[in-house]
Design an enzyme around this catalytic site. Structure first.
Site, PDB file in Angstrom:
ATOM      1  N   CYS A 189       0.737  -1.280  -0.021  1.00  0.00           N
ATOM      2  CA  CYS A 189       0.179  -0.022  -0.174  1.00  0.00           C
ATOM      3  C   CYS A 189       0.867   1.299   0.046  1.00  0.00           C
ATOM      4  O   CYS A 189       0.753   2.017  -1.214  1.00  0.00           O
ATOM      5  CB  CYS A 189      -0.953   0.192   1.077  1.00  0.00           C
ATOM      6  SG  CYS A 189      -2.055  -1.195   1.141  1.00  0.00           S
TER       7      CYS A 189
HETATM    8  N1  LIG Z   1      -3.013  -6.071   2.058  1.00  0.00           N
HETATM    9  C1  LIG Z   1      -3.279  -5.049   2.826  1.00  0.00           C
HETATM   10  O1  LIG Z   1      -2.799  -4.689   3.844  1.00  0.00           O
HETATM   11  C2  LIG Z   1      -3.963  -4.038   1.931  1.00  0.00           C
HETATM   12  C3  LIG Z   1      -4.816  -2.917   2.762  1.00  0.00           C
HETATM   13  C4  LIG Z   1      -5.520  -2.082   2.245  1.00  0.00           C
HETATM   14  C5  LIG Z   1      -6.028  -2.267   0.857  1.00  0.00           C
HETATM   15  N2  LIG Z   1      -5.372  -3.123  -0.034  1.00  0.00           N
HETATM   16  C6  LIG Z   1      -5.728  -3.279  -1.384  1.00  0.00           C
HETATM   17  O2  LIG Z   1      -6.558  -4.252  -1.554  1.00  0.00           O
HETATM   18  C7  LIG Z   1      -6.306  -5.022  -2.884  1.00  0.00           C
HETATM   19  C8  LIG Z   1      -6.256  -6.435  -2.641  1.00  0.00           C
HETATM   20  O3  LIG Z   1      -5.138  -6.313  -1.730  1.00  0.00           O
HETATM   21  P1  LIG Z   1      -4.416  -8.083  -1.242  1.00  0.00           P
HETATM   22  O4  LIG Z   1      -3.375  -7.538  -0.051  1.00  0.00           O
HETATM   23  O5  LIG Z   1      -5.854  -8.696  -0.702  1.00  0.00           O
HETATM   24  O6  LIG Z   1      -4.105  -8.730  -2.371  1.00  0.00           O
HETATM   25  P2  LIG Z   1      -3.646 -10.174  -2.554  1.00  0.00           P
HETATM   26  O7  LIG Z   1      -2.632 -10.325  -3.537  1.00  0.00           O
HETATM   27  O8  LIG Z   1      -3.439 -10.969  -1.052  1.00  0.00           O
HETATM   28  O9  LIG Z   1      -4.970 -10.939  -2.959  1.00  0.00           O
HETATM   29  C9  LIG Z   1      -5.585 -10.673  -4.037  1.00  0.00           C
HETATM   30  C10 LIG Z   1      -6.360 -11.834  -4.597  1.00  0.00           C
HETATM   31  O10 LIG Z   1      -6.862 -11.791  -5.884  1.00  0.00           O
HETATM   32  C11 LIG Z   1      -6.958 -13.023  -6.690  1.00  0.00           C
HETATM   33  N3  LIG Z   1      -7.153 -12.600  -7.948  1.00  0.00           N
HETATM   34  C12 LIG Z   1      -6.194 -11.608  -8.935  1.00  0.00           C
HETATM   35  N4  LIG Z   1      -6.700 -11.618 -10.196  1.00  0.00           N
HETATM   36  C13 LIG Z   1      -8.018 -12.127 -10.045  1.00  0.00           C
HETATM   37  C14 LIG Z   1      -9.051 -12.168 -10.727  1.00  0.00           C
HETATM   38  N5  LIG Z   1      -9.206 -11.726 -12.100  1.00  0.00           N
HETATM   39  N6  LIG Z   1     -10.277 -12.662 -10.461  1.00  0.00           N
HETATM   40  C15 LIG Z   1     -10.362 -13.496  -9.267  1.00  0.00           C
HETATM   41  N7  LIG Z   1      -9.274 -13.392  -8.309  1.00  0.00           N
HETATM   42  C16 LIG Z   1      -8.354 -12.606  -8.789  1.00  0.00           C
HETATM   43  C17 LIG Z   1      -5.432 -13.409  -6.533  1.00  0.00           C
HETATM   44  O11 LIG Z   1      -5.100 -14.770  -6.779  1.00  0.00           O
HETATM   45  C18 LIG Z   1      -5.413 -13.112  -4.963  1.00  0.00           C
HETATM   46  O12 LIG Z   1      -5.664 -14.144  -4.171  1.00  0.00           O
HETATM   47  C19 LIG Z   1      -5.234  -4.114  -3.670  1.00  0.00           C
HETATM   48  O13 LIG Z   1      -5.890  -3.134  -4.070  1.00  0.00           O
HETATM   49  C20 LIG Z   1      -4.619  -3.553  -2.315  1.00  0.00           C
HETATM   50  O14 LIG Z   1      -3.933  -2.464  -2.648  1.00  0.00           O
HETATM   51  C21 LIG Z   1      -4.715  -3.999   0.603  1.00  0.00           C
END
Ligand SMILES: NC(=O)c1ccc[n+]([C@@H]2O[C@H](COP(=O)([O-])OP(=O)(O)OC[C@H]3O[C@@H](n4cnc5c(N)ncnc54)[C@H](O)[C@@H]3O)[C@@H](O)[C@H]2O)c1
Length: 439
Positions: free
Chosen positions: A280
């Protein structure tokens, strides 16, 4: 559809949400999506997770959690009760009433937003889209994404937003590893494409989360997240610069911050470190600068903080080199043991971790490296597999470097055993010894 029909569409969805009969879908079962799925299951909803990664859907269906904040016991209970299931098949969308999109939004090498995950998820959803759905994007992104990119994709089906379906943006604010604030008690900001969308989104979240904060548009909701993370990134950049200044003039920056933080108003402490990490803070502000550049505004604070934060791994490596030189050992050929490689304390996430930059720079200067991290059993560095070693290895190295201050480390033992320690997190606060070098 007639006005009466669209009113009915909204009312049916409201009823389903309020009575917890709505079938909830989560697309992307990662650090954000899986905890959200669990919260809605806790509230009594039936939740279907959709993820392209077969290994993840199989683990969810086996009740085997891969997200630190979600115990497997909790997940497996909901799976056994039939309240959470996971699939790779988007045909499941046909039976869903709501969808939260939680897929990754990385930056390309050029620091342009990579919308490909969102686009590909929406293309799949659209194939099975139907009237009466609520779609909420949670992935962090630039202001305008929901209405400019998603809305046209869903409207192509002939369904009308705010009437036949509802579209919102709600920024995810989860802080992995935070014992106090988790998905359920972090206030949830939500903004819809129309007022009816905002109302539907707020109704939805209020079923499972403690506090909902409705805002007037998707753009406001998108910007909220970028303000929060930009604020953090810039303040970390400022304190990193102050740390480098203090180092040059021989002042302990940690003591300065601790004393400044006693001011009961107008000051909030941020801490220096080996560089930004995670998915992030190092990334999100560049969504904003990319967007504002198109409007003719250079995001100068963001660029500057990005530059300073990007210097920190180099600064740390220079400090290590100087400390070794002072001990009569050149960095080339020295054994350096890294303590903590995750991007922050008490989690296992390695994404963008500054530890990897520090290690790579040391390797290039000829050091021989090992590491300990109770949360990261192995990692790849420059194509080479490294495995976490017992903490005691720090005592055998020429220099131990505390990069991530995990609670599990025994700092007293480390301070007692290591010959030379570079502490980038003030983990050895209060321990004064000539063999400890602080950032
Ligand atoms: N991790 C954090 O602390 C956090 C905090 C706030 C916001 N975010 C935001 O949230 C979003 C997700 O982050 P995350 O950390 O959960 O990511 P992550 O990589 O842990 O999880 C994303 C998931 O999406 C899946 N994926 C990818 N493409 C896909 C598709 N087309 N269809 C279905 N599934 C698909 C992946 O296989 C993965 O399991 C990002 O935009 C991130 O910036 C993350």
């Amino acid at each position: 559809m007639s006005t009466a029909a669209t009113e009915t569409t909204a009312r049916i969805l409201e009823d389903r949400i309020a009575s917890h009969r709505a079938r909830v879908g989560i697309v992307g079962l990662g650090y954000v999506g899986l905890p959200l799925a669990v919260e809605f299951a806790k509230a009594g909803f039936s939740v279907t997770g959709i993820d392209l990664h077969e290994g993840k859907t199989a683990r969810v269906n086996a009740g085997d959690s891969y997200v630190g904040d979600i115990p497997s016991a909790v997940l497996s209970k909901f799976v056994q009760e039939g309240r959470i299931r996971a699939t790779t098949d988007f045909a499941a969308v046909r039976d869903l009433d709501t969808i939260n999109i939680c897929v990754p939004t990385p930056l390309r090498k050029t620091k342009d937003p990579d919308m490909s995950y969102i686009v590909s998820a929406c293309e799949e959803i659209v194939k099975h889209f139907h009237a009466g759905m609520l779609i909420i994007l949670e992935s962090t992104t630039y202001p305008g994404t929901t209405d400019e990119l998603l809305l046209p994709m869903f409207e192509k089906t002939g369904l009308r937003v705010g009437q036949d379906f509802f579209l919102c943006f709600s920024p995810e604010r989860v802080d992995p590893g935070n014992p106090k604030y988790q998905t359920a008690n972090i206030p949830k900001v939500v903004g819809g494409t129309t007022p009816a969308c905002t109302e539907m989104g707020a109704l939805f979240y209020s079923q499972a989360l403690a506090t909902v904060v409705p805002v007037s548009s998707t753009q406001v909701a998108e910007m909220v997240k970028l303000l929060e993370n930009t604020y953090r990134m810039i303040n970390i950049g400022l304190v990193n610069e102050i740390a480098m200044m203090c180092d040059r003039i021989g002042i302990n920056v940690w003591e300065v911050i601790e004393a400044a933080a006693t001011k009961p108003f107008g000051f909030m402490p941020f801490y220096p470190g080996p560089g930004l990490g995670g998915h992030c803070i190092p990334i999100d502000p560049f969504y904003l600068s990319w967007k504002t550049k198109q409007a003719g505004i250079e995001a100068r604070f963001i660029e500057l903080a990005g530059y300073i934060n990007g210097q920190m791994p180099h600064f740390v490596v220079d400090k290590i080199q100087n400390a070794l030189n002072d001990a009569g050992k050149p960095v080339k050929g020295s054994r350096i043991h890294i303590l903590g490689v995750a991007y922050k304390k008490d989690i296992s996430d390695l994404r963008e971790s500054p530890a990897l930059d520090v290690m790579l720079l040391l390797k290039r200067r000829g050091a021989s490296l090992s590491y300990s991290d109770p949360h990261v059993p192995q990692l790849q560095l420059d194509g080479i597999d490294l495995h976490s070693q017992p903490e005691a290895v720090a005592g055998e190295a020429d220099c131990a470097v505390i990069v991530t201050d995990h609670s599990a480390f025994d700092y007293r033992q480390i301070a007692a055993r290591a010959r030379l320690i570079v502490d980038t997190r003030n983990a050895l606060k209060g321990v004064n010894s000539a063999h400890i070098v602080r950032l």
